[in-house]
Design an enzyme around this catalytic site. Structure first.
Site, short mmCIF file in Angstrom:
data_model
loop_
_atom_site.label_atom_id
_atom_site.label_comp_id
_atom_site.label_asym_id
_atom_site.label_seq_id
_atom_site.Cartn_x
_atom_site.Cartn_y
_atom_site.Cartn_z
N GLY A 155 -22.21 5.45 -0.84
CA GLY A 155 -21.24 6.06 -1.85
C GLY A 155 -21.09 4.87 -3.09
N ASN A 156 -19.96 4.68 -3.70
CA ASN A 156 -19.90 3.83 -4.90
C ASN A 156 -20.23 2.45 -4.57
OD1 ASN A 156 -18.94 6.05 -6.66
ND2 ASN A 156 -16.92 5.76 -5.72
N VAL A 157 -19.63 1.82 -3.58
CA VAL A 157 -19.86 0.36 -3.21
C VAL A 157 -21.41 0.53 -2.70
CG1 VAL A 157 -19.39 -1.59 -1.83
CG2 VAL A 157 -17.52 0.04 -2.63
N LYS A 194 1.00 -1.26 -0.15
CA LYS A 194 0.00 -0.28 -0.08
C LYS A 194 1.11 1.28 0.12
CE LYS A 194 -4.50 0.98 0.65
NZ LYS A 194 -5.59 0.25 0.10
N GLY A 254 -23.44 4.27 4.38
CA GLY A 254 -22.62 4.72 3.36
C GLY A 254 -23.35 4.51 2.00
P1 NAD Z 1 -17.13 6.35 -1.17
O1 NAD Z 1 -16.02 7.16 -0.56
O2 NAD Z 1 -17.87 6.29 -2.79
O3 NAD Z 1 -18.33 6.21 -0.29
C1 NAD Z 1 -18.45 6.27 1.08
C2 NAD Z 1 -19.61 6.99 1.55
O4 NAD Z 1 -19.67 6.89 2.87
C3 NAD Z 1 -19.73 8.41 1.01
O5 NAD Z 1 -20.89 8.71 0.42
C4 NAD Z 1 -19.66 9.02 2.33
O6 NAD Z 1 -20.44 10.37 2.29
C5 NAD Z 1 -20.26 8.23 3.37
N1 NAD Z 1 -19.98 8.65 4.75
C6 NAD Z 1 -18.66 9.22 5.28
N2 NAD Z 1 -18.93 9.43 6.69
C7 NAD Z 1 -20.32 8.60 6.95
C8 NAD Z 1 -20.85 8.73 8.15
N3 NAD Z 1 -20.42 8.93 9.17
N4 NAD Z 1 -22.07 8.08 8.15
C9 NAD Z 1 -22.92 7.76 7.09
N5 NAD Z 1 -22.29 7.75 5.62
C10 NAD Z 1 -20.76 8.39 5.72
O7 NAD Z 1 -16.27 5.03 -0.87
P2 NAD Z 1 -16.71 3.66 -1.43
O8 NAD Z 1 -15.73 3.29 -2.87
O9 NAD Z 1 -18.15 3.25 -1.65
O10 NAD Z 1 -16.41 2.49 -0.54
C11 NAD Z 1 -16.92 2.23 0.86
C12 NAD Z 1 -15.91 1.67 1.81
O11 NAD Z 1 -15.28 0.62 1.33
C13 NAD Z 1 -14.68 2.43 2.28
O12 NAD Z 1 -14.47 2.37 3.59
C14 NAD Z 1 -13.55 1.91 1.30
O13 NAD Z 1 -12.26 1.83 1.84
C15 NAD Z 1 -14.11 0.51 1.32
N6 NAD Z 1 -13.69 -0.33 0.16
C16 NAD Z 1 -13.90 0.27 -1.16
C17 NAD Z 1 -13.59 -0.63 -2.22
C18 NAD Z 1 -14.03 -0.20 -3.70
O14 NAD Z 1 -13.58 -0.80 -4.61
N7 NAD Z 1 -14.67 0.97 -3.98
C19 NAD Z 1 -12.88 -1.89 -2.06
C20 NAD Z 1 -12.58 -2.33 -0.86
C21 NAD Z 1 -12.87 -1.50 0.16
#
Ligand code: NAD
Length: 366
Positions: A193-195, A91, A191
């Site tokens: 977000g994207n996932v 990382k 959350g």
């Molecule tokens: P993202 O940044 O698109 O989404 C995260 C969301 O969480 C955002 O919409 C943000 O506003 C929200 N958030 C932040 N603080 C919050 C809170 N206190 N309460 C509620 N919502 C809150 O990230 P992502 O890509 O969707 O990833 C989500 C998680 O999964 C992260 O922790 C990331 O490290 C992990 N992850 C992602 C991937 C990937 O392929 N994207 C792979 C492995 C792990």
């Protein structure tokens, strides 16, 4: 010793001694002209080159950045080993504000540092990074994944991660309820977000009763427009819901001393990294409370599987097929945990360590 860190009386992070760490290599990358301050940590390359994203974050101190990169790179070793990938764990972190500090020169300079490791470390996106930065890094090194599709890359890995989390959640449901049908199950997703967005899609299709929260209302509104059946809740309400499954998809460390007494779920299965605030404390505590915890690095491996396929020659169908196997791996980890009466995180760690050890013993090191 895995890695040690404590806070002293002033609240400053104090790291353990170098010999206490199990990492193979840590590279400090400083460039005065571009302002680059970065650390690349290679944890273990037994199974293959260390693949793991670069995180850009305004760390308050270099000790905090070092602590994070050591912890995250170790997590990548376990994630790839469990996913059956021929990849090691690494990382990188860049100290800076992702909204204001990014320049092309900074990322090209970073790319040269990555290149100096001769393929032992391959980078990709993490928090604060996007495909645009990968394109700049690629100008200086081949050792980068997560490139845009028009450059032959695999694009955003989040939809594949969401699919893997869904498969892991189904395996957890099968273990906890004897049936992996999520129809009617109450699932609270933290959350949007994207996932989170991708996961809502799978769950809504299956007829689950989805509760969703985020700190940004626009993200919630967009998903609600796509899936009117879901219920939006306030961020501070999520832990108190009457739910079957808690799915952390925002932040790490949300399973902690404060939230555990509130959580009325029987399964925890989400995408966020490092969900247990302290695995040694909260892993057994979760088990004691009769909650089945799907280890995050076991079920959120879809993204790294996608990146691995990008390196081999991208094949979306093959990436999704391999990601689907998270279901079987998760079932075997839950079985091991039950048979040995150990927390699921420990069962997952042991399975990963076993694979690495057996390759070492057979002289099959990368
Ligand atoms: P993202 O940044 O698109 O989404 C995260 C969301 O969480 C955002 O919409 C943000 O506003 C929200 N958030 C932040 N603080 C919050 C809170 N206190 N309460 C509620 N919502 C809150 O990230 P992502 O890509 O969707 O990833 C989500 C998680 O999964 C992260 O922790 C990331 O490290 C992990 N992850 C992602 C991937 C990937 O392929 N994207 C792979 C492995 C792990």
């Amino acid at each position: 010793m895995v890695l040690t860190s404590t806070k002293n009386a002033e609240g400053t992070l104090v790291l353990g001694r170098m010999e206490e760490y199990e990492h193979e290599e840590v590279l400090f990358c400083f460039d005065r002209t571009t302002g680059l301050r970065s650390i690349i940590a290679i944890h273990d390359t037994t199974l293959g080159p260390a693949l793991g994203g670069t995180r850009m974050w305004p760390y308050a101190t270099e000790a905090e950045a070092l602590h994070d990169v050591l912890r995250l790179s170790r997590g990548m070793t376990y994630k790839s080993a469990l996913a059956g990938l021929d990849l090691g764990g690494g990382k990188a972190v860049i100290i800076g504000d992702a909204r204001t500090d990014k320049t092309e020169a900074m990322f090209r300079r970073f790319g040269r540092f990555v290149d100096s490791l001769n393929g032992r470390y391959i980078t990709a996106e993490d928090v604060g990074m996007s495909t645009a930065e990968m394109v700049n890094i690629r100008k200086e090194t081949n050792n980068v994944a997560g490139l845009p599709e028009e450059m032959g890359g695999s694009g955003d890995p989040s939809p594949v991660t969401a699919f893997g989390v869904y498969c892991g959640m189904k395996a957890a449901a099968k273990t906890a309820y004897g049936n992996d049908d999520l129809n009617g199950r109450k699932v609270a997703i933290q959350g949007a977000g994207n996932v989170g967005r991708g996961l809502v899609g799978y769950l809504a299709k299956d007829g689950a009763k989805v509760f969703l929260t985020d700190i940004h209302d626009d993200k919630l509104a967009a998903i609600k427009a796509e899936h009117p059946s879901i219920t939006i809740v306030k961020p501070n309400e999520i832990y108190d819901l009457d739910m079957d499954i808690y799915s952390p998809c925002a932040l790490g460390a949300t399973v902690n001393d404060e939230t555990l007494p509130k959580l009325k779920c029987s399964v925890i299965a989400g995408a966020a990294n490092n969900q247990l605030a302290n695995e040694v404390v909260h892993g057994p505590e979760v088990m004691k409370r009769g909650i089945l915890y799907a280890p995050d690095y076991l079920i959120n491996a879809g993204g790294i599987i996608n990146c691995a396929w990008e390196r081999k020659g991208y094949n979306r169908k093959a990436a999704l097929n391999q990601t689907e196997n998270i279901y079987n791996t998760a079932l075997s980890i839950f079985k091991r945990s039950a048979e040995e009466n150990i927390p699921t995180y420990l069962a997952a760690n042991q399975a990963a360590e076993q694979r690495i050890r057996s390759m070492k013993q057979a002289g099959l090191r990368f």
